[in-house]
Design a protein around this motif. Structure first.
Motif, PDB file in Angstrom:
ATOM      1  N   TYR A  52      58.219  47.518  54.967  1.00 35.30           N
ATOM      2  CA  TYR A  52      56.853  47.877  54.581  1.00 35.30           C
ATOM      3  C   TYR A  52      56.390  47.014  53.420  1.00 35.30           C
ATOM      4  CZ  TYR A  52      58.604  52.132  56.834  1.00 35.30           C
ATOM      5  OH  TYR A  52      59.191  53.018  57.692  1.00 35.30           O
ATOM      6  N   ARG A  54      53.087  46.982  50.665  1.00 32.18           N
ATOM      7  CA  ARG A  54      51.842  47.612  50.193  1.00 32.18           C
ATOM      8  C   ARG A  54      51.357  46.859  48.963  1.00 32.18           C
ATOM      9  NH1 ARG A  54      51.795  53.451  48.819  1.00 32.18           N
ATOM     10  NH2 ARG A  54      49.746  53.450  49.790  1.00 32.18           N
ATOM     11  N   VAL A  59      50.215  50.691  43.149  1.00 29.16           N
ATOM     12  CA  VAL A  59      50.911  51.187  44.332  1.00 29.16           C
ATOM     13  C   VAL A  59      52.071  52.077  43.904  1.00 29.16           C
ATOM     14  CG1 VAL A  59      52.154  50.549  46.441  1.00 29.16           C
ATOM     15  CG2 VAL A  59      50.342  49.059  45.561  1.00 29.16           C
ATOM     16  N   GLY A  60      52.130  53.294  44.433  1.00 29.57           N
ATOM     17  CA  GLY A  60      53.233  54.206  44.121  1.00 29.57           C
ATOM     18  C   GLY A  60      54.302  54.150  45.180  1.00 29.57           C
ATOM     19  N   GLU A  61      54.034  54.827  46.278  1.00 26.39           N
ATOM     20  CA  GLU A  61      55.005  54.928  47.369  1.00 26.39           C
ATOM     21  C   GLU A  61      55.336  53.562  47.963  1.00 26.39           C
ATOM     22  OE1 GLU A  61      53.402  56.844  50.891  1.00 26.39           O
ATOM     23  OE2 GLU A  61      55.399  57.528  51.455  1.00 26.39           O
ATOM     24  N   PRO A  62      56.634  53.268  48.170  1.00 23.09           N
ATOM     25  CA  PRO A  62      56.983  51.995  48.803  1.00 23.09           C
ATOM     26  C   PRO A  62      56.856  52.015  50.327  1.00 23.09           C
ATOM     27  CG  PRO A  62      58.892  52.984  47.675  1.00 23.09           C
ATOM     28  CD  PRO A  62      57.814  54.014  47.715  1.00 23.09           C
ATOM     29  N   LEU A  63      56.734  53.203  50.909  1.00 23.39           N
ATOM     30  CA  LEU A  63      56.669  53.323  52.365  1.00 23.39           C
ATOM     31  C   LEU A  63      55.228  53.320  52.853  1.00 23.39           C
ATOM     32  CD1 LEU A  63      59.081  56.348  52.675  1.00 23.39           C
ATOM     33  CD2 LEU A  63      59.571  54.068  53.525  1.00 23.39           C
ATOM     34  N   GLU A  65      53.245  55.397  55.701  1.00 26.46           N
ATOM     35  CA  GLU A  65      53.493  56.545  56.575  1.00 26.46           C
ATOM     36  C   GLU A  65      52.620  56.480  57.837  1.00 26.46           C
ATOM     37  OE1 GLU A  65      53.813  60.291  54.505  1.00 26.46           O
ATOM     38  OE2 GLU A  65      54.484  59.292  52.679  1.00 26.46           O
ATOM     39  N   GLU A  66      52.904  57.375  58.773  1.00 29.58           N
ATOM     40  CA  GLU A  66      52.210  57.406  60.059  1.00 29.58           C
ATOM     41  C   GLU A  66      50.691  57.421  59.873  1.00 29.58           C
ATOM     42  OE1 GLU A  66      54.821  59.218  59.244  1.00 29.58           O
ATOM     43  OE2 GLU A  66      56.171  59.517  60.946  1.00 29.58           O
ATOM     44  N   GLY A  67      50.020  56.583  60.653  1.00 27.20           N
ATOM     45  CA  GLY A  67      48.560  56.561  60.624  1.00 27.20           C
ATOM     46  C   GLY A  67      47.952  55.839  59.436  1.00 27.20           C
ATOM     47  N   GLN A  68      48.769  55.150  58.631  1.00 22.94           N
ATOM     48  CA  GLN A  68      48.257  54.565  57.382  1.00 22.94           C
ATOM     49  C   GLN A  68      48.236  53.035  57.372  1.00 22.94           C
ATOM     50  OE1 GLN A  68      46.970  56.485  54.946  1.00 22.94           O
ATOM     51  NE2 GLN A  68      47.406  58.196  56.318  1.00 22.94           N
ATOM     52  N   HIS A  85      51.839  54.179  66.377  1.00 23.71           N
ATOM     53  CA  HIS A  85      51.153  55.327  65.781  1.00 23.71           C
ATOM     54  C   HIS A  85      51.119  55.271  64.250  1.00 23.71           C
ATOM     55  CE1 HIS A  85      55.374  56.520  65.724  1.00 23.71           C
ATOM     56  NE2 HIS A  85      55.083  57.436  64.824  1.00 23.71           N
ATOM     57  N   LYS A  89      43.369  53.993  62.975  1.00 25.17           N
ATOM     58  CA  LYS A  89      42.596  53.835  64.218  1.00 25.17           C
ATOM     59  C   LYS A  89      41.997  52.428  64.330  1.00 25.17           C
ATOM     60  CE  LYS A  89      42.886  58.188  65.637  1.00 25.17           C
ATOM     61  NZ  LYS A  89      43.884  58.496  66.671  1.00 25.17           N
ATOM     62  N   ARG A 124      45.102  50.534  70.302  1.00 18.84           N
ATOM     63  CA  ARG A 124      44.644  49.826  69.099  1.00 18.84           C
ATOM     64  C   ARG A 124      44.246  48.396  69.465  1.00 18.84           C
ATOM     65  NH1 ARG A 124      45.523  54.367  67.632  1.00 18.84           N
ATOM     66  NH2 ARG A 124      46.442  55.114  65.672  1.00 18.84           N
TER      67      ARG A 124
ATOM     68  N   GLN B 262      56.964  58.706  42.801  1.00 18.43           N
ATOM     69  CA  GLN B 262      55.947  57.818  43.363  1.00 18.43           C
ATOM     70  C   GLN B 262      55.096  58.530  44.417  1.00 18.43           C
ATOM     71  OE1 GLN B 262      55.346  55.123  41.929  1.00 18.43           O
ATOM     72  NE2 GLN B 262      57.247  54.550  40.888  1.00 18.43           N
ATOM     73  N   ARG B 265      52.715  61.012  42.427  1.00 12.46           N
ATOM     74  CA  ARG B 265      51.586  60.415  41.690  1.00 12.46           C
ATOM     75  C   ARG B 265      50.488  59.931  42.632  1.00 12.46           C
ATOM     76  NH1 ARG B 265      50.787  54.607  40.363  1.00 12.46           N
ATOM     77  NH2 ARG B 265      52.608  53.392  40.953  1.00 12.46           N
TER      78      ARG B 265
END
Lengths: 189, 599
Positions: A52, A54, A59-63, A65-68, A85, A89, A124, B262, B265
């Motif tokens: 992944y 980002r 940026v917080g989360e390193p992942l 997620e679905e639909g993002q 998925h 969209k 898509r 993370q 937040r």
């Protein structure tokens, strides 16, 4: 800027790690906050591998997620189907039009799904290319992922020069020239 | 904050940032055994080899003891391992907590929530509490760098080893790091102090009390330790009601740490957040103060309810593991569902054939397992790529517990059920794993007059973790030439009389020897050699190709599940010349000479 989310999916050994590092590198160069999440260890041995990237103001989360995901880069058809998925969209799939059979397909326990590309297109926006053949024409099949990166680069908004700089920084010295060619082939396609 | 000029920040893996932090802290000695997700810490330390010493040890116990020795000698020292490695190193860890340190002593431990590449999901914080060793936990690469430096300071200030805990997601994520200069540390003068450094009962009793006092002092000082971060919000939030029937508006607080922070937040911008940088011992006063400022308190921590149980024990109401799993990694969608009580909507995943890991094209293990399968052998297995020998179509390995366990479990089975029952069993272990903890088990078999056969799959590297050297490879972590531990000679020296070294692709000889040795009433060792195909200096033996007009489309070659092979709908098989290494395994499986090997 709203955080941009990219997923790179492939089969262990296809170069997903290197690709995610190039994408992370370009975002860092442009001054964004960046997170790149990688896969090491046992999962790399010919298994399904996903990384992944980002970037944005913070940026917080390193992942992702679905639909993002804004962009899904898939190096193999089945892996594209596995992660489609995860795309928003209005997200874009950049696909290396190749099939690699998992063990259960090789031994005939399950069959490889038919006509994956049209399945994907129903869901898509898809940009597909047989990057392996194109890379073979350049002289080294292994640089197929730089062609795919070049195609994805068109919807990411960094300059061509910046991309080439990052490629030069990231790949092995003796592979720079052919990777640059491969990137430009994708970028100009 | 898109800058015009490139920033000086470097994009760094969590593990690389830990190595950087240790370097900046003036680290002198590091010792480790590779283990996903911790391995890259040591590999990155080699960048600084001019100013520090780093090594691969044969196992984690040895590694920690090397670091302990360096610390006693007065320099800053570090050991690095994965969570299950701490079990191996538990013996020195629990006692060095009593002795304390000379130069700062830091143990880097990488946990694996989600079990990406491990045999279990144990939580190092629980082990640390049992050992009475403080634990600090960063939440991104920059914190990994800064906290590692702080860990050395705390170690010296409080005379204790310090654990820096990371997780797979942190260790293997890259984020921005702002490197600083290295600061060389003065070597602490060595003073003989047996009351502190010789843990015999009379000394250890006193030290046990000293450890307790130290942990209390650290807990009292936790506020000033400087690793925690608190942000308050007075905005009420709409969250799921406790009984799940609807929603309510209230001020929400979350206590979290590490990578879990993370997710919090990003998902809860209106919540008050107490991010704990040190998770053991916990800052009780700060937590109590935080709890009084919020209407509802959540504890968001991956794996065990470590923070939660202590917070509850102080009589502070909170919500934790009743809604968050003890298994796996966390995410933003868990927060959206469980705290906000909102749907997290996305397209349902499609039903797609799984793609589990598989042995590489040309992998010597495939050849060795094929012979064992032909002989209908069962194997007590071990930790490595070859654990894949448990899965179809290899189906040889029946058990796998921990590093080195194959040999001893085989021995226990024989003692339990008798020689005759074990007549179709062997132990299977890799070279690096054998040198890690298999040697003692083999010694035990000889000493206690077992009769089993141990197959050592020697691919000349520590394969699964990404090709690290070990005492049998002739090169050390710093890349220097090193003396080689001769595995065959080692086995003989333990008293094993029947030791054979066979090429993994010499399947006729391997079959013959396996038959002989499994039948023999003595301990025997068969070392199956052939280098891992992913090693940099691996030279392919050629390319295999299908001769189309000879192929009867029987599919026998396909059953080998070599990833280089694919079968078309008409039954014809193709071998991908790009990935084929010319090992010839498929050629042997063909009954019609329809596969040729070009060299």
């Amino acid at each position: 800027m709203q955080t941009k989310n990219i997923i790179i999916a492939g089969v262990g050994g296809q170069g997903t790690l290197l690709t995610s590092r190039i994408l992370g590198g370009i975002a860092r160069r442009a001054g964004y906050d960046v997170k790149v999440s990688e896969v090491h260890g046992m999962a790399q041995r010919g298994g399904s591998v996903v990384t992944y990237v980002r970037y944005g103001d913070s940026v917080g989360e390193p992942l992702v997620e679905e639909g993002q995901a804004d962009i899904l880069i898939a190096f193999e058809q089945l892996e594209a189907l596995r992660y489609i998925h995860f795309l928003k969209k209005d997200g874009v799939l950049v696909l290396n039009d190749q099939q690699i059979f998992p063990a259960a397909v090789i031994t005939g326990v399950v069959s490889y799904p038919d006509d994956i590309v049209s399945e994907l297109k129903k869901r898509r926006k898809v940009i597909a290319i047989d990057a392996r053949s194109k890379a073979a024409e350049l002289g080294n099949v292994r640089v197929f992922n730089s062609i795919i990166v070049g195609m994805a680069a068109k919807s990411m908004g960094f300059s061509k020069e910046e991309w080439l700089l990052v490629i030069r920084e990231t790949v092995r010295a003796d592979m720079v020239e052919i990777n640059e060619k491969a990137f430009l082939l994708g970028y100009n396609s | 904050m898109k800058n015009e000029m490139p920033t000086p920040a470097e994009l760094m893996l969590g593990n690389a940032a830990i190595a950087r932090g240790a370097y900046e802290a003036g680290l002198k000695v590091a010792s480790a055994y590779p283990g996903t997700p911790s391995t890259e810490v040591s590999e990155n330390l080699t960048r600084y080899r001019d100013e520090l010493y780093c090594e691969w040890a044969p196992n984690e116990k040895v590694a920690l003891e090397v670091a302990i020795g360096a610390s006693i000698s007065g320099v800053r020292a570090m050991s690095v391992m994965k969570h299950v490695g701490v079990n191996v190193a538990a013996d020195p860890l629990f006692t060095i907590a009593y002795s304390g340190v000379g130069g700062g002593l830091v143990l880097i431990v990488a946990d694996d929530p989600g079990i990406y590449s491990s045999q279990n999901e144990q939580d190092t914080r629980l082990v640390a509490r049992a050992a009475m060793v403080p634990v600090i936990e960063p939440s991104d690469s920059e914190e990994a760098r800064v906290f590692t430096k702080r860990a050395f300071e705390l170690s010296e200030e409080y005379d204790t080893p310090v654990i820096l805990r990371t997780t797979t997601r942190l260790s293997h994520s890259q984020s921005l790091v702002y490197p600083e200069e290295r600061i060389e540390q003065e070597i602490k003068p060595y003073q003989r102090n047996i009351a502190k450094n010789v843990m015999i009962p009379i000394n250890a009793r006193g030290r046990h009390l000293a450890v307790e006092a130290r942990m209390k002092r650290l807990a009292d000082d936790a506020e000033t330790v400087g690793l925690h971060q608190v942000t308050y919000s007075d905005r009420p939030m709409r969250v799921k009601s406790v009984d799940g029937s609807g929603h309510e508006e209230l001020k929400v607080g979350v206590i979290t740490s590490g990578i879990a922070y993370q997710y919090v937040r990003e998902a809860l911008p209106d919540a008050s957040i107490l991010k704990l940088g040190m998770v053991y011992p916990l800052p009780r006063r700060q937590i109590e103060a935080f709890a009084t400022r919020v209407d509802r308190l959540y504890i968001f921590e991956e794996l065990e309810p470590f923070i939660e149980e202590q917070v509850r024990s102080w009589g502070i109401p909170c919500i934790g593991k009743e809604i968050f799993s003890i298994q796996g990694e966390y995410s933003i969608q868990i927060i959206i569902r469980e705290i906000l009580g909102e749907q997290y909507e996305y397209d349902q995943p499609l039903s797609v054939p799984a793609r589990p890991p598989i042995l590489c094209p040309g992998c010597p293990h495939r050849s060795a397992f094929a012979v064992m399968k032909k002989l209908k052998l069962h194997a007590a297995g071990d930790i490595g790529c070859y654990t894949l020998g448990a899965l179809s179509p290899l189906d040889v390995i029946d058990t796998c517990v921990c590093m080195g366990s194959s040999i001893s479990t085989l021995h226990g089975m024989e003692k339990g059920r008798g020689r005759d029952y074990m007549k179709d069993w062997v132990a299977v272990i890799g070279d690096s794993t054998f040198l890690h903890t298999g040697v003692n088990s083999l010694m035990n078999m000889v000493y206690n007059q077992a009769t089993g056969t141990v197959v050592i799959l020697d691919n000349a590297t520590t394969g699964m973790t990404g090709h690290q050297h070990h005492p049998g490879t002739g090169v050390n972590l710093m890349g220097e030439k090193a003396p080689i531990t001769d595995i065959a000679a080692l086995c003989r020296s333990l008293g094993v009389e029947h030791v054979h070294v066979i090429d993994a692709f010499d399947t006729d000889l391997l079959e013959k020897r396996l038959k002989e040795e499994v039948a023999r009433q003595a301990v025997s060792v068969i070392i199956v050699t052939s280098p891992c195909v992913l090693l940099k200096d691996f030279v392919p033996k050629g390319k295999c190709a299908v001769i189309a007009d000879k192929c009867r489309k029987c599919g026998l070659c396909i059953v080998t599940t070599c990833p280089a092979m694919r079968k078309y709908e008409d039954g014809l098989v193709e071998i991908d010349p790009l990935v084929c290494t010319g090992c010839g395994h498929c050629q042997k499986s063909c009954k019609f000479d329809a596969i040729r090997k070009d060299t």
